[in-house]
Each structure stands twice: as structure tokens, then as C-alpha cells.
Design a protein around this motif. Structure first.
Motif, PDB file in Angstrom:
ATOM      1  N   ILE A 112      -4.444 -30.650 -90.297  1.00 30.85           N
ATOM      2  CA  ILE A 112      -5.456 -30.953 -91.319  1.00 30.85           C
ATOM      3  C   ILE A 112      -6.501 -29.831 -91.398  1.00 30.85           C
ATOM      4  CG2 ILE A 112      -7.346 -32.552 -91.876  1.00 30.85           C
ATOM      5  CD1 ILE A 112      -5.547 -34.803 -90.628  1.00 30.85           C
ATOM      6  N   ASP A 116     -10.747 -22.963 -82.805  1.00 27.55           N
ATOM      7  CA  ASP A 116      -9.643 -23.723 -82.208  1.00 27.55           C
ATOM      8  C   ASP A 116      -9.412 -23.221 -80.786  1.00 27.55           C
ATOM      9  OD1 ASP A 116      -7.241 -25.455 -83.884  1.00 27.55           O
ATOM     10  OD2 ASP A 116      -6.789 -24.851 -81.811  1.00 27.55           O
ATOM     11  N   LEU A 166     -12.403 -21.971 -79.164  1.00 30.47           N
ATOM     12  CA  LEU A 166     -13.259 -23.129 -78.873  1.00 30.47           C
ATOM     13  C   LEU A 166     -12.529 -24.099 -77.969  1.00 30.47           C
ATOM     14  CD1 LEU A 166     -15.650 -25.200 -79.653  1.00 30.47           C
ATOM     15  CD2 LEU A 166     -14.047 -26.052 -81.383  1.00 30.47           C
ATOM     16  N   ASP A 167     -13.240 -24.640 -76.987  1.00 31.17           N
ATOM     17  CA  ASP A 167     -12.771 -25.856 -76.335  1.00 31.17           C
ATOM     18  C   ASP A 167     -13.735 -26.953 -76.756  1.00 31.17           C
ATOM     19  OD1 ASP A 167     -12.070 -28.006 -74.863  1.00 31.17           O
ATOM     20  OD2 ASP A 167     -12.162 -27.029 -72.904  1.00 31.17           O
ATOM     21  N   ALA A 168     -13.320 -27.769 -77.713  1.00 28.77           N
ATOM     22  CA  ALA A 168     -14.195 -28.802 -78.263  1.00 28.77           C
ATOM     23  C   ALA A 168     -14.601 -29.835 -77.217  1.00 28.77           C
ATOM     24  CB  ALA A 168     -13.512 -29.489 -79.439  1.00 28.77           C
ATOM     25  N   ASN A 213     -13.418 -31.451 -86.472  1.00 33.52           N
ATOM     26  CA  ASN A 213     -12.105 -31.999 -86.836  1.00 33.52           C
ATOM     27  C   ASN A 213     -11.106 -32.022 -85.684  1.00 33.52           C
ATOM     28  OD1 ASN A 213      -9.737 -32.404 -88.892  1.00 33.52           O
ATOM     29  ND2 ASN A 213      -9.230 -30.494 -87.836  1.00 33.52           N
ATOM     30  N   TYR A 259      -6.912 -43.857 -78.253  1.00 38.16           N
ATOM     31  CA  TYR A 259      -7.167 -43.259 -79.570  1.00 38.16           C
ATOM     32  C   TYR A 259      -8.039 -44.196 -80.419  1.00 38.16           C
ATOM     33  CZ  TYR A 259      -6.180 -40.493 -83.785  1.00 38.16           C
ATOM     34  OH  TYR A 259      -6.298 -39.707 -84.907  1.00 38.16           O
ATOM     35  N   LYS A 289     -11.819 -43.240 -81.616  1.00 38.21           N
ATOM     36  CA  LYS A 289     -12.020 -43.037 -83.058  1.00 38.21           C
ATOM     37  C   LYS A 289     -13.015 -44.064 -83.622  1.00 38.21           C
ATOM     38  CE  LYS A 289      -9.560 -39.328 -83.738  1.00 38.21           C
ATOM     39  NZ  LYS A 289     -10.142 -38.077 -84.251  1.00 38.21           N
ATOM     40  N   PRO A 321      -8.186 -40.684 -92.320  1.00 40.17           N
ATOM     41  CA  PRO A 321      -6.830 -40.848 -92.847  1.00 40.17           C
ATOM     42  C   PRO A 321      -6.008 -41.800 -91.987  1.00 40.17           C
ATOM     43  CG  PRO A 321      -7.240 -38.579 -92.067  1.00 40.17           C
ATOM     44  CD  PRO A 321      -8.337 -39.450 -91.557  1.00 40.17           C
ATOM     45  N   GLN A 322      -4.901 -42.284 -92.575  1.00 39.14           N
ATOM     46  CA  GLN A 322      -3.882 -42.968 -91.793  1.00 39.14           C
ATOM     47  C   GLN A 322      -2.839 -41.896 -91.425  1.00 39.14           C
ATOM     48  OE1 GLN A 322      -2.078 -46.242 -93.911  1.00 39.14           O
ATOM     49  NE2 GLN A 322      -2.761 -47.708 -92.386  1.00 39.14           N
ATOM     50  N   VAL A 362      -0.673 -38.712 -91.370  1.00 37.18           N
ATOM     51  CA  VAL A 362      -0.617 -37.397 -92.017  1.00 37.18           C
ATOM     52  C   VAL A 362       0.439 -36.581 -91.268  1.00 37.18           C
ATOM     53  CG1 VAL A 362      -1.930 -35.368 -92.749  1.00 37.18           C
ATOM     54  CG2 VAL A 362      -3.123 -37.556 -92.402  1.00 37.18           C
ATOM     55  N   THR A 408       1.534 -34.066 -89.381  1.00 44.32           N
ATOM     56  CA  THR A 408       1.094 -32.941 -88.548  1.00 44.32           C
ATOM     57  C   THR A 408       1.719 -33.155 -87.165  1.00 44.32           C
ATOM     58  OG1 THR A 408      -0.798 -34.015 -87.521  1.00 44.32           O
ATOM     59  CG2 THR A 408      -1.193 -33.032 -89.693  1.00 44.32           C
ATOM     60  N   PRO A 409       1.641 -32.159 -86.294  1.00 44.85           N
ATOM     61  CA  PRO A 409       2.205 -32.355 -84.945  1.00 44.85           C
ATOM     62  C   PRO A 409       1.606 -33.561 -84.221  1.00 44.85           C
ATOM     63  CG  PRO A 409       1.739 -30.038 -85.335  1.00 44.85           C
ATOM     64  CD  PRO A 409       1.195 -30.779 -86.522  1.00 44.85           C
TER      65      PRO A 409
HETATM   66  N1  LIG Z   1      -2.182 -36.593 -88.253  1.00 44.55           N
HETATM   67  C1  LIG Z   1      -2.636 -37.820 -88.482  1.00 44.55           C
HETATM   68  O1  LIG Z   1      -1.868 -38.713 -88.840  1.00 44.55           O
HETATM   69  C2  LIG Z   1      -4.099 -38.113 -88.350  1.00 44.55           C
HETATM   70  C3  LIG Z   1      -4.564 -39.338 -88.852  1.00 44.55           C
HETATM   71  C4  LIG Z   1      -5.917 -39.635 -88.729  1.00 44.55           C
HETATM   72  C5  LIG Z   1      -6.782 -38.753 -88.125  1.00 44.55           C
HETATM   73  N2  LIG Z   1      -6.307 -37.567 -87.636  1.00 44.55           N
HETATM   74  C6  LIG Z   1      -7.278 -36.678 -87.009  1.00 44.55           C
HETATM   75  O2  LIG Z   1      -7.299 -35.457 -87.697  1.00 44.55           O
HETATM   76  C7  LIG Z   1      -7.759 -34.426 -86.833  1.00 44.55           C
HETATM   77  C8  LIG Z   1      -6.819 -33.246 -86.915  1.00 44.55           C
HETATM   78  O3  LIG Z   1      -5.560 -33.662 -86.430  1.00 44.55           O
HETATM   79  P1  LIG Z   1      -4.173 -33.090 -86.953  1.00 44.55           P
HETATM   80  O4  LIG Z   1      -3.347 -34.236 -87.365  1.00 44.55           O
HETATM   81  O5  LIG Z   1      -4.397 -31.965 -87.877  1.00 44.55           O
HETATM   82  O6  LIG Z   1      -3.580 -32.605 -85.543  1.00 44.55           O
HETATM   83  P2  LIG Z   1      -2.915 -31.249 -85.077  1.00 44.55           P
HETATM   84  O7  LIG Z   1      -2.456 -31.542 -83.709  1.00 44.55           O
HETATM   85  O8  LIG Z   1      -1.957 -30.763 -86.104  1.00 44.55           O
HETATM   86  O9  LIG Z   1      -4.148 -30.235 -85.066  1.00 44.55           O
HETATM   87  C9  LIG Z   1      -5.199 -30.402 -84.179  1.00 44.55           C
HETATM   88  C10 LIG Z   1      -5.843 -29.039 -83.962  1.00 44.55           C
HETATM   89  O10 LIG Z   1      -6.935 -29.248 -83.052  1.00 44.55           O
HETATM   90  C11 LIG Z   1      -6.839 -28.268 -82.026  1.00 44.55           C
HETATM   91  N3  LIG Z   1      -7.446 -28.801 -80.802  1.00 44.55           N
HETATM   92  C12 LIG Z   1      -7.034 -29.855 -80.059  1.00 44.55           C
HETATM   93  N4  LIG Z   1      -7.848 -30.015 -79.005  1.00 44.55           N
HETATM   94  C13 LIG Z   1      -8.794 -29.037 -79.085  1.00 44.55           C
HETATM   95  C14 LIG Z   1      -9.891 -28.683 -78.285  1.00 44.55           C
HETATM   96  N5  LIG Z   1     -10.188 -29.326 -77.144  1.00 44.55           N
HETATM   97  N6  LIG Z   1     -10.663 -27.642 -78.696  1.00 44.55           N
HETATM   98  C15 LIG Z   1     -10.374 -26.961 -79.815  1.00 44.55           C
HETATM   99  N7  LIG Z   1      -9.334 -27.241 -80.613  1.00 44.55           N
HETATM  100  C16 LIG Z   1      -8.549 -28.273 -80.238  1.00 44.55           C
HETATM  101  C17 LIG Z   1      -5.347 -27.987 -81.870  1.00 44.55           C
HETATM  102  O11 LIG Z   1      -5.098 -26.725 -81.261  1.00 44.55           O
HETATM  103  C18 LIG Z   1      -4.876 -28.045 -83.315  1.00 44.55           C
HETATM  104  O12 LIG Z   1      -4.969 -26.788 -83.963  1.00 44.55           O
HETATM  105  C19 LIG Z   1      -7.850 -35.055 -85.435  1.00 44.55           C
HETATM  106  O13 LIG Z   1      -9.183 -35.391 -85.157  1.00 44.55           O
HETATM  107  C20 LIG Z   1      -6.986 -36.300 -85.574  1.00 44.55           C
HETATM  108  O14 LIG Z   1      -7.358 -37.291 -84.653  1.00 44.55           O
HETATM  109  C21 LIG Z   1      -4.983 -37.229 -87.731  1.00 44.55           C
END
Ligand SMILES: NC(=O)c1ccc[n+]([C@@H]2O[C@H](COP(=O)([O-])OP(=O)(O)OC[C@H]3O[C@@H](n4cnc5c(N)ncnc54)[C@H](O)[C@@H]3O)[C@@H](O)[C@H]2O)c1
Length: 269
Positions: free
Chosen positions: A17, A37, A57-59, A85, A150, A154, A180-181, A183, A185-186
Motif C-alpha cells: 500500500i 522503510d 526506518l525501523d518504525a 503506514n 492484529y 489495529k 481497508p479490508q 488488499v 499485498t505480501p
Molecule cells: N494488505 C491488507 O490486506 C491490509 C488490510 C488492512 C490494513 N493493512 C495495513 O496496511 C499497511 C501496509 O501494509 P501492506 O499490506 O502494504 O503490507 P506489506 O507487507 O506489503 O508492506 C508493509 C511495508 O512496511 C514495511 N515495514 C514493516 N515493518 C516495518 C518496520 N518496523 N519499520 C519500517 N518499515 C516496516 C515493510 O518492509 C513493507 O515495505 C499496514 O499497516 C497493514 O497493517 C493491510
């Protein structure tokens, strides 16, 4: 808020995302983009693509969030929009998850948002302007049945965003919460391993990260608090609010049926 010429920082911007947000903000004419990231190489690749800046970054550590904000501000001036994010999926299952898993999820899914607002608010309040956007999840509104870690973290992220919106909304600081619900992504892969989690996540249809970016751009334009890329989420929120007993019963049925059938199913009301 208009995106044109704005200084925007996106954490977790190297993939999923976050990467879709970065690309879309570039197309909208954002003035300076920072891709933050823990995965530096993919962050650098996307930063090159949009002529932005990549910052490691380490969030999950406050000093890292603080130094991201300091470095971005030194390079591009005050941050107009900060999108917290980055997120982690926690673990499948309930309270038995290891404390280490709970700790990481609290840090990345909740405390990262606290630390960002702690560092950014003094400057934003001084300017009387700024925009904090936190990616939570529909799991923070409705519960993700496959993962207690989770869901709980959240929910906390939604609560934090609500509190900030109430407290600072009249002082020029906008707050949005992206929920979102499913999406593609990995991150989705882990939840899809569990039949009930898969049924809940797919009940509103799986969408692409670019669809989330569309919803976020529209939400920013309207400065809307809740950004819901799936339309069924607001319907289920309304049901949960008006008749929680019926909602819980429906969720229990969803879990039962999905586990009995090994995955297929739809979120029931
Ligand atoms: N994919 C879904 O279905 C979905 C649904 C609802 C909410 N979300 C939320 O959306 C956000 C993005 O998720 P996504 O689906 O794109 O996942 P993703 O795994 O594709 O991407 C997450 C990114 O965050 C980075 N990351 C993880 N931990 C980190 C840290 N400690 N410091 C810095 N970077 C870090 C990863 O390297 C990656 O690039 C998250 O907060 C996730 O909870 C995802």
C-alpha cells in the motif's frame, strides 16, 4: 488538503500500500516525497522512480521515527502530510502468541503512530497546519478473526487516530485513518492461511494497493477522518453499532462455516 507541492512522508513506503501511495502522490504533483522503510533497497528504488528521498526506518523504535522526521525536515522543510503506514501482521491465533510478537505489533502498529505524533505535533500546532494519516485496518473496526494480536493493535491504532482528531482537529491538524479490508499485498498471505481469516478478508472483495491509493487521495481532498476503500466495512460498522449481539452471532457463524468448509465463505450479517 491539496496534494500539489506538499511534503509527504510515507512509512512502509517500499512495498504494498505504501508504494502505491507514493506513486499516486507523485502523479498528483506532491512537491517532495520521502519513502521510509526498513527495507532500504526497495525504498531507494521507488524513491528514484519519483525523484524522492529514501530513508531507512525501523518504525518499532522511537529514535528511528524521530530521526526520520528530522532528516526529512532538514531535506525538504516542514512535513505537510505524514503517513504512518508501516505495519506487521502479528501471528495467527489468540493470546498464546509469544510476547515478542505482541511487543513488535504494539511497537509498529501502535507506538510508531504515537511517536510520530509526539515528534510532529509541536511543529504542526505551531504552524496551525499539518496532516497525520495512520494506516490501521478494518480489523481495527470490525475485528480480524484470524489474529488477536492484529485485531487488538489495529483497534488501538483507530482509537489513537480518533483521539488525535478530536483533540487537535480545531487547531489545524487534520487526522485520517485508513481502514481497508483485504488488499493484495505480501501481508495478506499470512491471514489467508487461516480459513476464517480468509473468509472475512475476502467478504468485501480483494482490492489492489492502487485502489487504496485512490481512496486515500479522495479522503485527503475531503479531509475525511475514516478512509474506507471497501464499501461493506461501513455497513458492518453500522450493524455492529446498532446490534452488537447480532453482529457477534454473524461473526461466530462466519468462523464456524469457514473452518468447517476449509476456507470458502462470506461475512454474514
Ligand atoms: N494488505 C491488507 O490486506 C491490509 C488490510 C488492512 C490494513 N493493512 C495495513 O496496511 C499497511 C501496509 O501494509 P501492506 O499490506 O502494504 O503490507 P506489506 O507487507 O506489503 O508492506 C508493509 C511495508 O512496511 C514495511 N515495514 C514493516 N515493518 C516495518 C518496520 N518496523 N519499520 C519500517 N518499515 C516496516 C515493510 O518492509 C513493507 O515495505 C499496514 O499497516 C497493514 O497493517 C493491510
Amino acid at each position: 488538503m491539496e496534494l500539489a507541492d506538499k511534503h509527504v512522508v510515507v512509512t512502509g513506503g517500499a512495498g504494498g500500500i505504501g508504494r502505491a501511495l507514493i506513486r499516486r502522490f507523485a502523479a498528483e504533483g506532491a512537491g517532495a516525497l520521502v519513502v521510509a522503510d526498513r527495507a532500504l533497497e526497495p525504498a531507494q528504488a521507488i524513491a528514484r522512480e519519483v525523484d524522492g528521498l529514501a530513508i531507512e526506518l525501523d518504525a518499532g523504535r522511537e529514535e528511528s521515527v524521530r530521526s526520520l522526521i528530522a532528516e526529512a525536515s532538514a531535506a525538504n522543510g516542514p512535513i505537510d502530510i505524514f503517513i504512518s503506514n508501516a505495519g506487521v501482521p502479528g501471528a495467527i491465533g489468540g493470546p498464546e502468541a509469544d510476547d515478542d510478537v505482541w511487543d513488535e505489533a504494539w511497537r509498529v502498529n501502535v507506538m510508531a503512530h504515537v511517536w510520530a505524533s509526539r515528534a510532529l505535533l509541536p511543529e504542526m500546532l505551531g504552524r496551525g497546519e499539518g496532516y497525520l494519516i495512520n494506516t490501521a485496518s478494518a480489523a481495527g473496526l470490525l475485528t480480524q478473526v484470524s489474529s488477536l494480536v492484529y485485531s487488538v493493535t489495529k483497534h488501538a491504532a483507530v482509537s489513537l487516530a480518533e483521539w488525535l482528531a478530536i483533540e487537535y482537529g480545531d487547531a489545524g491538524v487534520r487526522v485520517s485513518c485508513i481502514c481497508p479490508q483485504g488488499v493484495r499485498t505480501p501481508m495478506l498471505d499470512l491471514a489467508m492461511e487461516e480459513p476464517a481469516g480468509a473468509a472475512a478478508l475476502t467478504s468485501g472483495g480483494l482490492i489492489e494497493p492502487e485502489d487504496v491509493a485512490d481512496a486515500v487521495v479522495a479522503g485527503i481532498a475531503e479531509e475525511r477522518f475514516l478512509i474506507l476503500p471497501h464499501e461493506n466495512v461501513s455497513r458492518f460498522m453500522a450493524l455492529k453499532g446498532s446490534d452488537p449481539e447480532r453482529w457477534l452471532k454473524g461473526m461466530r457463524r462466519l468462523v464456524r462455516e469457514a473452518r468447517a468448509s476449509g476456507g470458502a465463505g462470506a461475512q454474514s450479517s
